[in-house]
Design a protein around this motif. Structure first.
Motif, PDB file in Angstrom:
ATOM      1  N   THR A  24     -13.390   7.280 -18.930  1.00  0.00           N
ATOM      2  CA  THR A  24     -14.190   8.186 -17.711  1.00  0.00           C
ATOM      3  C   THR A  24     -14.887   9.202 -18.591  1.00  0.00           C
ATOM      4  OG1 THR A  24     -12.834   7.641 -15.851  1.00  0.00           O
ATOM      5  CG2 THR A  24     -14.258   9.733 -15.764  1.00  0.00           C
ATOM      6  N   LEU A  25     -14.284  10.152 -19.159  1.00  0.00           N
ATOM      7  CA  LEU A  25     -14.924  11.264 -20.050  1.00  0.00           C
ATOM      8  C   LEU A  25     -15.767  10.729 -21.131  1.00  0.00           C
ATOM      9  CD1 LEU A  25     -11.717  13.630 -20.542  1.00  0.00           C
ATOM     10  CD2 LEU A  25     -13.598  14.005 -18.950  1.00  0.00           C
ATOM     11  N   TRP A  26     -15.494   9.694 -21.699  1.00  0.00           N
ATOM     12  CA  TRP A  26     -16.589   9.162 -22.666  1.00  0.00           C
ATOM     13  C   TRP A  26     -17.549   8.587 -22.096  1.00  0.00           C
ATOM     14  CZ3 TRP A  26     -18.300   9.711 -27.252  1.00  0.00           C
ATOM     15  CH2 TRP A  26     -18.710   8.579 -27.933  1.00  0.00           C
ATOM     16  N   MET A  27     -17.552   7.977 -20.747  1.00  0.00           N
ATOM     17  CA  MET A  27     -18.694   7.345 -20.308  1.00  0.00           C
ATOM     18  C   MET A  27     -19.602   8.569 -19.867  1.00  0.00           C
ATOM     19  SD  MET A  27     -18.361   4.827 -17.165  1.00  0.00           S
ATOM     20  CE  MET A  27     -17.095   3.466 -17.901  1.00  0.00           C
ATOM     21  N   THR A  28     -19.019   9.803 -19.509  1.00  0.00           N
ATOM     22  CA  THR A  28     -19.832  10.782 -19.119  1.00  0.00           C
ATOM     23  C   THR A  28     -20.629  11.414 -20.127  1.00  0.00           C
ATOM     24  OG1 THR A  28     -18.443  11.041 -17.198  1.00  0.00           O
ATOM     25  CG2 THR A  28     -19.780  12.960 -17.731  1.00  0.00           C
ATOM     26  N   ALA A  29     -19.853  11.701 -21.195  1.00  0.00           N
ATOM     27  CA  ALA A  29     -20.365  12.451 -22.408  1.00  0.00           C
ATOM     28  C   ALA A  29     -21.402  11.368 -23.126  1.00  0.00           C
ATOM     29  CB  ALA A  29     -19.368  12.491 -23.377  1.00  0.00           C
ATOM     30  N   VAL A  30     -21.374   9.997 -23.077  1.00  0.00           N
ATOM     31  CA  VAL A  30     -22.606   9.371 -23.670  1.00  0.00           C
ATOM     32  C   VAL A  30     -23.736   9.094 -22.699  1.00  0.00           C
ATOM     33  CG1 VAL A  30     -20.970   8.335 -25.241  1.00  0.00           C
ATOM     34  CG2 VAL A  30     -21.480   7.416 -23.078  1.00  0.00           C
ATOM     35  N   SER A  31     -23.611   9.567 -21.409  1.00  0.00           N
ATOM     36  CA  SER A  31     -24.542   9.525 -20.539  1.00  0.00           C
ATOM     37  C   SER A  31     -25.277  10.686 -20.235  1.00  0.00           C
ATOM     38  CB  SER A  31     -24.155   8.869 -19.168  1.00  0.00           C
ATOM     39  OG  SER A  31     -23.425   7.767 -19.325  1.00  0.00           O
ATOM     40  N   ILE A  32     -24.697  11.899 -20.442  1.00  0.00           N
ATOM     41  CA  ILE A  32     -25.595  13.169 -20.150  1.00  0.00           C
ATOM     42  C   ILE A  32     -26.668  13.431 -21.039  1.00  0.00           C
ATOM     43  CG2 ILE A  32     -25.180  15.788 -20.227  1.00  0.00           C
ATOM     44  CD1 ILE A  32     -22.290  15.576 -19.518  1.00  0.00           C
ATOM     45  N   ILE A  33     -26.454  13.481 -22.145  1.00  0.00           N
ATOM     46  CA  ILE A  33     -27.871  13.659 -22.861  1.00  0.00           C
ATOM     47  C   ILE A  33     -28.974  12.823 -22.816  1.00  0.00           C
ATOM     48  CG2 ILE A  33     -28.762  13.920 -25.448  1.00  0.00           C
ATOM     49  CD1 ILE A  33     -26.018  15.028 -26.255  1.00  0.00           C
ATOM     50  N   PRO A  34     -28.627  11.210 -22.908  1.00  0.00           N
ATOM     51  CA  PRO A  34     -29.859  10.507 -22.728  1.00  0.00           C
ATOM     52  C   PRO A  34     -30.419  10.536 -21.252  1.00  0.00           C
ATOM     53  CG  PRO A  34     -28.023   9.243 -23.511  1.00  0.00           C
ATOM     54  CD  PRO A  34     -27.684  10.601 -23.418  1.00  0.00           C
ATOM     55  N   GLY A  35     -29.431  10.933 -20.213  1.00  0.00           N
ATOM     56  CA  GLY A  35     -30.023  11.036 -18.878  1.00  0.00           C
ATOM     57  C   GLY A  35     -30.876  12.281 -18.853  1.00  0.00           C
ATOM     58  N   PHE A  36     -30.540  13.327 -19.653  1.00  0.00           N
ATOM     59  CA  PHE A  36     -31.232  14.714 -19.475  1.00  0.00           C
ATOM     60  C   PHE A  36     -32.732  14.263 -20.146  1.00  0.00           C
ATOM     61  CE2 PHE A  36     -32.692  18.398 -21.698  1.00  0.00           C
ATOM     62  CZ  PHE A  36     -32.855  19.175 -20.802  1.00  0.00           C
ATOM     63  N   VAL A  37     -32.589  13.472 -21.135  1.00  0.00           N
ATOM     64  CA  VAL A  37     -33.881  13.337 -22.070  1.00  0.00           C
ATOM     65  C   VAL A  37     -34.887  12.641 -21.139  1.00  0.00           C
ATOM     66  CG1 VAL A  37     -34.786  12.126 -24.006  1.00  0.00           C
ATOM     67  CG2 VAL A  37     -32.863  13.575 -24.445  1.00  0.00           C
ATOM     68  N   VAL A  38     -34.298  11.397 -20.480  1.00  0.00           N
ATOM     69  CA  VAL A  38     -35.032  10.730 -19.587  1.00  0.00           C
ATOM     70  C   VAL A  38     -35.599  11.660 -18.430  1.00  0.00           C
ATOM     71  CG1 VAL A  38     -34.709   8.749 -17.816  1.00  0.00           C
ATOM     72  CG2 VAL A  38     -33.824   8.448 -20.099  1.00  0.00           C
ATOM     73  N   GLY A  39     -34.793  12.472 -17.699  1.00  0.00           N
ATOM     74  CA  GLY A  39     -35.282  13.060 -16.731  1.00  0.00           C
ATOM     75  C   GLY A  39     -36.195  13.934 -17.039  1.00  0.00           C
ATOM     76  N   THR A  40     -36.186  14.735 -18.055  1.00  0.00           N
ATOM     77  CA  THR A  40     -37.072  15.909 -18.683  1.00  0.00           C
ATOM     78  C   THR A  40     -38.675  14.926 -18.992  1.00  0.00           C
ATOM     79  OG1 THR A  40     -35.099  17.183 -19.302  1.00  0.00           O
ATOM     80  CG2 THR A  40     -37.694  17.687 -20.348  1.00  0.00           C
ATOM     81  N   ALA A  41     -38.337  13.830 -19.583  1.00  0.00           N
ATOM     82  CA  ALA A  41     -39.664  13.017 -20.014  1.00  0.00           C
ATOM     83  C   ALA A  41     -40.244  12.665 -18.653  1.00  0.00           C
ATOM     84  CB  ALA A  41     -39.328  11.911 -20.561  1.00  0.00           C
ATOM     85  N   CYS A  42     -39.670  12.397 -17.756  1.00  0.00           N
ATOM     86  CA  CYS A  42     -40.260  11.953 -16.384  1.00  0.00           C
ATOM     87  C   CYS A  42     -40.940  13.105 -15.679  1.00  0.00           C
ATOM     88  CB  CYS A  42     -39.152  11.358 -15.473  1.00  0.00           C
ATOM     89  SG  CYS A  42     -38.809   9.613 -15.870  1.00  0.00           S
ATOM     90  N   ALA A  43     -40.144  14.434 -15.909  1.00  0.00           N
ATOM     91  CA  ALA A  43     -40.913  15.481 -15.240  1.00  0.00           C
ATOM     92  C   ALA A  43     -42.115  15.968 -15.664  1.00  0.00           C
ATOM     93  CB  ALA A  43     -39.716  16.681 -15.181  1.00  0.00           C
ATOM     94  N   VAL A  44     -41.992  15.966 -17.128  1.00  0.00           N
ATOM     95  CA  VAL A  44     -43.277  16.197 -17.979  1.00  0.00           C
ATOM     96  C   VAL A  44     -44.553  15.219 -17.435  1.00  0.00           C
ATOM     97  CG1 VAL A  44     -44.130  16.429 -20.180  1.00  0.00           C
ATOM     98  CG2 VAL A  44     -41.925  17.435 -19.844  1.00  0.00           C
ATOM     99  N   GLY A  45     -44.085  13.837 -17.354  1.00  0.00           N
ATOM    100  CA  GLY A  45     -44.956  12.783 -17.199  1.00  0.00           C
ATOM    101  C   GLY A  45     -45.609  13.149 -15.794  1.00  0.00           C
ATOM    102  N   ARG A  46     -44.802  13.466 -14.753  1.00  0.00           N
ATOM    103  CA  ARG A  46     -45.274  13.678 -13.327  1.00  0.00           C
ATOM    104  C   ARG A  46     -45.989  14.892 -13.385  1.00  0.00           C
ATOM    105  NH1 ARG A  46     -40.817  12.777  -8.744  1.00  0.00           N
ATOM    106  NH2 ARG A  46     -42.613  12.516  -7.643  1.00  0.00           N
ATOM    107  N   LEU A  47     -45.728  15.867 -14.083  1.00  0.00           N
ATOM    108  CA  LEU A  47     -46.745  17.190 -13.980  1.00  0.00           C
ATOM    109  C   LEU A  47     -47.693  17.081 -14.971  1.00  0.00           C
ATOM    110  CD1 LEU A  47     -43.683  19.637 -14.110  1.00  0.00           C
ATOM    111  CD2 LEU A  47     -45.066  19.348 -12.065  1.00  0.00           C
ATOM    112  N   TYR A  48     -47.870  16.666 -16.050  1.00  0.00           N
ATOM    113  CA  TYR A  48     -48.883  16.938 -17.007  1.00  0.00           C
ATOM    114  C   TYR A  48     -49.355  15.211 -17.545  1.00  0.00           C
ATOM    115  CZ  TYR A  48     -46.509  21.364 -17.102  1.00  0.00           C
ATOM    116  OH  TYR A  48     -45.923  22.661 -16.815  1.00  0.00           O
ATOM    117  N   GLY A  49     -48.706  14.480 -17.270  1.00  0.00           N
ATOM    118  CA  GLY A  49     -49.246  13.189 -17.651  1.00  0.00           C
ATOM    119  C   GLY A  49     -50.548  12.465 -17.019  1.00  0.00           C
ATOM    120  N   PRO A  50     -51.103  11.558 -17.873  1.00  0.00           N
ATOM    121  CA  PRO A  50     -52.406  10.992 -17.099  1.00  0.00           C
ATOM    122  C   PRO A  50     -52.156  10.213 -15.860  1.00  0.00           C
ATOM    123  CG  PRO A  50     -51.529   9.783 -18.987  1.00  0.00           C
ATOM    124  CD  PRO A  50     -50.842  11.004 -19.101  1.00  0.00           C
TER     125      PRO A  50
END
Length: 227
Positions: A24-50
């Protein structure tokens, strides 16, 4: 009521519970950083993307936020198998968690970006910073700092959501509990122990993320702002 509590199963299945907790802890650990990167990229895309990027990011966020996580992981694990694309239960669980938390993180980060005063962005432009430099060095650090408590709560919810992965036979903590209960018929005791373990894991994860926030954001620590 003549029910007799019996926790003797802990001696026989203690190692299984430990292994399930670690997964459970390992599943959480390997999901946090990629999830944050995906979310941040989507936020930037929605605000500043074409326009097409904004539309694609909006469709992704709305589709994921408005469908159950269990359906998403079922589609990855069972649905793709129909197309002869077979994914291991662990990897299907991690991919589903990344996709799911990414959509929620996108809205949290979007709020963080929108909370930054326009004057700071204009000041970055006056200093000859490009849009990407302004985003990386001025806006992103402040956005993360402002929404860090919300991010911590979202990541903890993601950890609790790993319990859903027992539905695809991922041997995480809840999946192990199902097996122990089936062998011992001690449902009350088993799920009581599991609840205590989840409480301990949540406390540990929150302490780690809060401590990390104090290291990353010394200004919040100096001001005594809750993390």
């Amino acid at each position: 009521m003549n029910y007799e509590f019996d926790f003797s199963f802990l001696g026989e299945y203690g190692q299984d519970l430990w292994d399930g907790t670690l997964l459970t802890l390992w599943m959480t650990a390997v999901s946090i950083i990629p999830g944050f990167v995906v979310g941040t990229a989507c936020a930037v895309g929605r605000l500043y993307g074409p326009p097409w990027v904004r539309k694609a990011a909006t469709v992704y966020v709305e589709a994921i936020r408005n469908t159950p996580l269990v359906i998403q992981v079922f589609w990855l694990f069972f649905g793709l198998a129909v197309l002869s694309v077979r994914i291991d239960a662990f990897y299907a669980a991690v991919i589903a968690l990344v996709i799911n938390v990414g959509a929620y993180t996108a809205e949290i980060m979007r709020a963080g970006f929108e909370s930054i005063p326009k004057g700071q962005i204009e000041a970055a432009s006056c200093l000859a910073l490009s849009r990407w430099q302004s985003l990386l060095y001025v806006q992103l650090p402040q956005a993360v700092e402002r929404v860090y408590p919300a991010l911590v709560s979202q990541f903890i919810l993601m950890m609790l959501a790993t319990s859903i992965m027992s539905q695809i036979s991922a041997p995480e903590l809840t999946g192990v509990a199902y097996q122990i209960q089936a062998f011992t018929f001690r449902g009350f005791e088993v799920y009581l122990v599991i609840a205590v373990i989840y409480l301990a894991v949540v406390t540990l994860l929150r302490a780690i993320l809060t401590g990390l926030g104090k290291v990353i954001f010394p200004r919040r620590r100096r001001l005594g702002t809750p993390l």
